[in-house]
Design a protein around this motif. Structure first.
Motif, PDB file in Angstrom:
ATOM      1  N   VAL A 113      75.501 -36.522 -25.121  1.00 55.10           N
ATOM      2  CA  VAL A 113      75.040 -37.713 -24.402  1.00 55.10           C
ATOM      3  C   VAL A 113      73.692 -37.434 -23.738  1.00 55.10           C
ATOM      4  O   VAL A 113      72.772 -38.264 -23.775  1.00 55.10           O
ATOM      5  CB  VAL A 113      76.086 -38.156 -23.362  1.00 55.10           C
ATOM      6  N   HIS A 114      73.558 -36.256 -23.109  1.00 50.33           N
ATOM      7  CA  HIS A 114      72.278 -35.874 -22.502  1.00 50.33           C
ATOM      8  C   HIS A 114      71.156 -35.897 -23.536  1.00 50.33           C
ATOM      9  O   HIS A 114      70.075 -36.449 -23.287  1.00 50.33           O
ATOM     10  CB  HIS A 114      72.374 -34.463 -21.901  1.00 50.33           C
ATOM     11  N   LEU A 115      71.425 -35.300 -24.694  1.00 52.32           N
ATOM     12  CA  LEU A 115      70.396 -35.197 -25.726  1.00 52.32           C
ATOM     13  C   LEU A 115      70.054 -36.569 -26.303  1.00 52.32           C
ATOM     14  O   LEU A 115      68.876 -36.893 -26.514  1.00 52.32           O
ATOM     15  CB  LEU A 115      70.876 -34.255 -26.839  1.00 52.32           C
ATOM     16  N   ARG A 116      71.056 -37.400 -26.514  1.00 57.92           N
ATOM     17  CA  ARG A 116      70.823 -38.731 -27.055  1.00 57.92           C
ATOM     18  C   ARG A 116      70.044 -39.593 -26.059  1.00 57.92           C
ATOM     19  O   ARG A 116      69.108 -40.318 -26.429  1.00 57.92           O
ATOM     20  CB  ARG A 116      72.159 -39.399 -27.407  1.00 57.92           C
ATOM     21  N   THR A 117      70.410 -39.516 -24.789  1.00 61.74           N
ATOM     22  CA  THR A 117      69.704 -40.286 -23.756  1.00 61.74           C
ATOM     23  C   THR A 117      68.243 -39.868 -23.674  1.00 61.74           C
ATOM     24  O   THR A 117      67.342 -40.700 -23.524  1.00 61.74           O
ATOM     25  CB  THR A 117      70.384 -40.096 -22.390  1.00 61.74           C
ATOM     26  N   TRP A 118      68.015 -38.565 -23.774  1.00 62.63           N
ATOM     27  CA  TRP A 118      66.653 -38.032 -23.736  1.00 62.63           C
ATOM     28  C   TRP A 118      65.814 -38.578 -24.893  1.00 62.63           C
ATOM     29  O   TRP A 118      64.681 -39.029 -24.714  1.00 62.63           O
ATOM     30  CB  TRP A 118      66.736 -36.510 -23.800  1.00 62.63           C
ATOM     31  N   ARG A 119      66.385 -38.564 -26.078  1.00 59.09           N
ATOM     32  CA  ARG A 119      65.658 -39.066 -27.243  1.00 59.09           C
ATOM     33  C   ARG A 119      65.386 -40.558 -27.131  1.00 59.09           C
ATOM     34  O   ARG A 119      64.292 -41.044 -27.460  1.00 59.09           O
ATOM     35  CB  ARG A 119      66.456 -38.766 -28.514  1.00 59.09           C
ATOM     36  N   GLU A 120      66.360 -41.303 -26.662  1.00 62.80           N
ATOM     37  CA  GLU A 120      66.180 -42.748 -26.524  1.00 62.80           C
ATOM     38  C   GLU A 120      65.099 -43.068 -25.502  1.00 62.80           C
ATOM     39  O   GLU A 120      64.326 -44.024 -25.672  1.00 62.80           O
ATOM     40  CB  GLU A 120      67.507 -43.403 -26.118  1.00 62.80           C
ATOM     41  N   LEU A 121      65.020 -42.282 -24.434  1.00 61.50           N
ATOM     42  CA  LEU A 121      64.000 -42.495 -23.407  1.00 61.50           C
ATOM     43  C   LEU A 121      62.608 -42.403 -24.005  1.00 61.50           C
ATOM     44  O   LEU A 121      61.771 -43.298 -23.814  1.00 61.50           O
ATOM     45  CB  LEU A 121      64.154 -41.461 -22.293  1.00 61.50           C
ATOM     46  N   TRP A 122      62.333 -41.353 -24.764  1.00 56.36           N
ATOM     47  CA  TRP A 122      60.988 -41.170 -25.290  1.00 56.36           C
ATOM     48  C   TRP A 122      60.738 -41.995 -26.531  1.00 56.36           C
ATOM     49  O   TRP A 122      59.588 -42.294 -26.858  1.00 56.36           O
ATOM     50  CB  TRP A 122      60.734 -39.688 -25.546  1.00 56.36           C
ATOM     51  N   ASN A 123      61.781 -42.373 -27.230  1.00 53.17           N
ATOM     52  CA  ASN A 123      61.601 -43.263 -28.375  1.00 53.17           C
ATOM     53  C   ASN A 123      61.207 -44.671 -27.944  1.00 53.17           C
ATOM     54  O   ASN A 123      60.638 -45.435 -28.722  1.00 53.17           O
ATOM     55  CB  ASN A 123      62.877 -43.327 -29.217  1.00 53.17           C
ATOM     56  N   ARG A 124      61.514 -45.017 -26.690  1.00 59.01           N
ATOM     57  CA  ARG A 124      61.160 -46.352 -26.185  1.00 59.01           C
ATOM     58  C   ARG A 124      59.718 -46.423 -25.716  1.00 59.01           C
ATOM     59  O   ARG A 124      59.172 -47.491 -25.509  1.00 59.01           O
ATOM     60  CB  ARG A 124      62.070 -46.732 -25.007  1.00 59.01           C
ATOM     61  N   THR A 125      59.108 -45.283 -25.498  1.00 60.86           N
ATOM     62  CA  THR A 125      57.752 -45.267 -24.961  1.00 60.86           C
ATOM     63  C   THR A 125      56.749 -44.947 -26.058  1.00 60.86           C
ATOM     64  O   THR A 125      57.083 -44.376 -27.092  1.00 60.86           O
ATOM     65  CB  THR A 125      57.627 -44.210 -23.845  1.00 60.86           C
ATOM     66  N   GLU A 126      55.499 -45.319 -25.806  1.00 60.00           N
ATOM     67  CA  GLU A 126      54.423 -45.015 -26.752  1.00 60.00           C
ATOM     68  C   GLU A 126      54.065 -43.553 -26.631  1.00 60.00           C
ATOM     69  O   GLU A 126      53.764 -43.050 -25.552  1.00 60.00           O
ATOM     70  CB  GLU A 126      53.201 -45.878 -26.445  1.00 60.00           C
ATOM     71  N   ARG A 127      54.122 -42.864 -27.709  1.00 61.73           N
ATOM     72  CA  ARG A 127      53.874 -41.431 -27.671  1.00 61.73           C
ATOM     73  C   ARG A 127      52.393 -41.124 -27.490  1.00 61.73           C
ATOM     74  O   ARG A 127      51.527 -41.936 -27.791  1.00 61.73           O
ATOM     75  CB  ARG A 127      54.387 -40.763 -28.954  1.00 61.73           C
ATOM     76  N   GLY A 128      52.134 -39.908 -27.006  1.00 62.58           N
ATOM     77  CA  GLY A 128      50.763 -39.504 -26.743  1.00 62.58           C
ATOM     78  C   GLY A 128      50.102 -38.817 -27.909  1.00 62.58           C
ATOM     79  O   GLY A 128      49.321 -37.878 -27.721  1.00 62.58           O
ATOM     80  N   ALA A 129      50.411 -39.231 -29.130  1.00 60.95           N
ATOM     81  CA  ALA A 129      49.800 -38.636 -30.319  1.00 60.95           C
ATOM     82  C   ALA A 129      49.019 -39.694 -31.077  1.00 60.95           C
ATOM     83  O   ALA A 129      49.264 -40.889 -30.938  1.00 60.95           O
ATOM     84  CB  ALA A 129      50.874 -38.025 -31.215  1.00 60.95           C
ATOM     85  N   GLN A 130      48.087 -39.239 -31.876  1.00 57.30           N
ATOM     86  CA  GLN A 130      47.363 -40.129 -32.763  1.00 57.30           C
ATOM     87  C   GLN A 130      47.271 -39.474 -34.129  1.00 57.30           C
ATOM     88  O   GLN A 130      47.405 -38.251 -34.262  1.00 57.30           O
ATOM     89  CB  GLN A 130      45.972 -40.437 -32.221  1.00 57.30           C
TER      90      GLN A 130
END
Length: 657
Positions: A621-638
């Protein structure tokens, strides 16, 4: 014949203007920073900014960066000159365009004045642009428009002023004397620019430098696993100098890297962001986005001089590491390597560049505090320690250059136990330890240099590693294959006598991403609101650890409850660490879960996934929540596409198959 003579004369004048403009820019940069080449010419900035703004392919954008930032391999030219060829060509185009336009319009003003003033005005545009973007005043597109507008206005003013000055002095418009008069005027303007526009951009109001350390030095030793450092309990005396350094500072005993290969871990080290947030998780096709604030940018915004010295490969400027550095040397060591790059002994050449820079900084009076990043690469495979380190830990086995690495490479992605028993693993480990001992000696030379300038005890010095290496503990060799402890357990040692308690050992599990906010805090630099996150509304995943190692007791510095630590491997596999327990799982959640108790099973050989389903579910659950958090945001890569030269270099270093 007359027309041909005029064309040649015009060409020579533009060429002279180009040489003069490049020399002026380079001379100022060398005097002010000690660097061998300018960080950004105006003409190069204009091309790069245009490439990023226009809807071009990633190949074209990558080509722009490569052509403008890489040297032309000319055997007869010093490396600094090789880096000036592409920018000089662009300066020639700008100067020539201005010259031709004025000649064709017949305006009466000096075309030579127009050419030189155009190059000088354009060289001020990057400074205006970075000042506006790094302070958050304007969006990049608007900042570029403002910078170009200001540059255009300045060009006209300089051109007219210089032409009028030549006319006032009764000098012919295209004479050599006219050029000399114009140059004198421009030198005065450049001095004003140095004192004004070239002041460092501010993310927030800066404090006086009196409260800062004389220097902040971040040392990264590539591929150094913590359990092969004698200060961390290794039975071999591999690191006597690091051991002594640890007794004078604070040592974090349980540090987890957010990945097991160079690129994402160093970007996490520089940004305080996990790979899932900065988004650079694959070996090709990505680089750090300009909007992400880095450690170097933050120090530079507070008046620090910033310089980085690295090997090459995934530490190249094009990957985004250069952000915030006044000077970033990713070429000197690599260009000095005349044999197979993975067999090069690189640390002496690296130290020569570093100490040369320190000497120039010292000669300039150390008017600004220094942020220095040093990346030692020699511990990385192929292990080739110089004598006597090649035989320091065992006289048995073949020399390093006689080990059949082709056979070993055939088992990089896994080998059966009976095959491993036939491989020279013991000799391999001894060579690896010899590399560590060699680099430990090089680190001592760095601290000696800091002492020689009288700043060692006023330097905030941190030593870290990006990841470890595997020696078939789980059937693999090298790194970037798994997330086991041998790949992600890294050292972190910090020394700063005015603030850090000597000899303190922190056993609380922490993450490598915590290093960035910790260094800022120890240096007395407040974090910008957006540092360590992509938006101020997001949580900041990194933790400031300074309270744990402060000389002033802070009983609330350590968290009461275990803090989840996370990591990622190529976006396909991840881990979560909660206290003594660690879960390694596939990103798609399709099984193959591995659950370990690191207290009773530090080698991760007993998978508890089937025995502890409730614990497995909690960590999942911790790992899934973590992934969902950053998957919802715009990543800092180009997007970024590596050139043929870069791909060849990465293959030579063993990063690509």
């Amino acid at each position: 014949m007359r027309a041909r003579h005029n064309i040649l004369f015009d060409f020579l004048q533009v060429a002279a203007v180009t040489v003069l403009a490049v020399a002026m820019r380079t001379a100022w940069f060398t005097i002010s920073t000690g660097a061998a080449r300018p960080r950004q010419f105006g003409a190069a900035w204009l091309v790069r900014t245009s490439c990023e703004a226009l809807p071009l392919s990633s190949t074209t954008k990558s080509w722009c960066a490569v052509v403008l930032d890489r040297p032309f391999d000319l055997w007869w030219a010093p490396s600094a000159l090789q880096f000036l060829i592409a920018p000089a060509a662009l300066v020639f185009v700008v100067a020539g365009s201005a010259y031709v336009i004025v000649r064709l319009t017949g305006s009466g003003f000096s075309p030579l004045s127009a050419a030189l003033s155009a190059t000088v005005a354009l060289d001020l545009c990057p400074d205006i642009y970075f000042r506006l973007t790094e302070s958050g005043t304007l969006a990049p597109a608007m900042a570029a428009a403002v910078a170009l507008t200001a540059g255009g206005v300045l060009w006209v003013l300089l051109w007219v002023a210089a032409s009028k000055l030549a006319e006032f002095l009764n000098v012919r418009a295209q004479s050599v004397a006219s050029t000399l008069v114009l140059t004198s005027a421009l030198v005065v303007i450049l001095v004003a620019a140095i004192l004004g526009l070239r002041a460092q951009p501010q993310l927030e109001p800066a404090r006086t430098t009196a409260g800062y350390p004389a220097a902040v030095v971040l040392v990264s030793i590539d591929t150094l696993r913590a359990d092969h450092v004698s200060a961390y309990g290794y039975e071999r005396n591999t690191t006597p100098n690091l051991d002594r350094f640890a007794t004078e500072g604070a040592r974090f005993a349980d540090v987890s890297s957010p990945s097991s290969w160079t690129l994402p871990t160093h970007l996490s080290l520089f940004t305080g962001l996990p790979p899932a947030a900065h988004g650079v998780v694959t070996k090709l096709g990505q680089r750090l986005h300009r909007r992400v604030i880095t450690l170097a940018e933050t120090f530079r915004s507070r008046g620090f001089e910033t310089a980085g010295f690295v090997m090459t490969g995934y530490m190249e400027a094009e990957c985004g590491h250069i952000q915030g550095f006044d000077y970033y040397d990713d070429f000197s060591v690599s260009s000095a390597c005349k044999v197979h790059k993975k067999r090069c002994v690189t640390s002496p050449a690296l130290l020569e560049s570093v100490t040369g820079y320190l000497e120039k900084w010292n000669r300039r009076g150390r008017t600004r505090p220094l942020f220095l990043f040093v990346h030692f690469w020699d511990v990385h495979d192929l292990y080739n320690p110089p004598p006597p380190y090649d035989r320091a830990f065992t006289p048995r086995g073949p020399p390093a250059d006689r080990i059949d690495y082709e056979v070993l490479n055939a088992h990089v992605y896994g080998a059966a136990r009976d095959v491993i028993n036939e491989l020279p693993v013991e000799r391999l480990v001894s060579l690896y330890d010899g590399e560590i001992a060699f680099v430990d000696g090089q680190f001592a030379k760095l601290t000696t240099a800091l002492s020689r300038y009288g700043i060692y005890d006023d330097t905030l010095l941190a030593v870290v590693a990006d990841h470890g290496d595997e020696f078939f503990e789980h059937g693999h060799w090298k790194h970037s294959k798994t997330l086991y402890q041998e790949s992600i357990h890294v050292p972190l040692i910090i020394r700063y006598p005015p603030v850090v308690a000597a000899g303190r050992v922190i056993t609380t599990p922490v993450s490598l991403i915590d290093a960035a906010p910790t260094l800022l805090s120890l240096a007395g630099v407040d974090m910008p609101a957006r540092f360590g996150r992509l938006d101020v509304a997001e949580p900041r995943p990194a933790l400031d650890l300074s309270g744990m190692i402060s000389r002033v007791p802070q009983p609330t510095a350590e968290p009461e409850e275990p803090r989840p630590l996370f990591g990622d491997l190529l976006g396909r596999r991840g881990y979560v660490r909660l206290g003594r327990y660690k879960l390694i799982a596939e990103a798609d959640g399709l099984g193959n879960d591995e659950l370990y108790d690191l207290q009773t099973d530090p080698g991760e050989h007993v998978n508890l996934a089937s025995q502890r389903p409730e614990l497995l579910s909690e960590l999942a659950v911790h790992l899934r929540t973590w992934r969902e958090l950053w998957n919802r945001t715009e990543r800092g890569a180009q997007d970024a596409e590596f050139s043929a030269r870069q791909l060849e270099n990465l293959r030579a270093l063993g990063y690509l198959d």
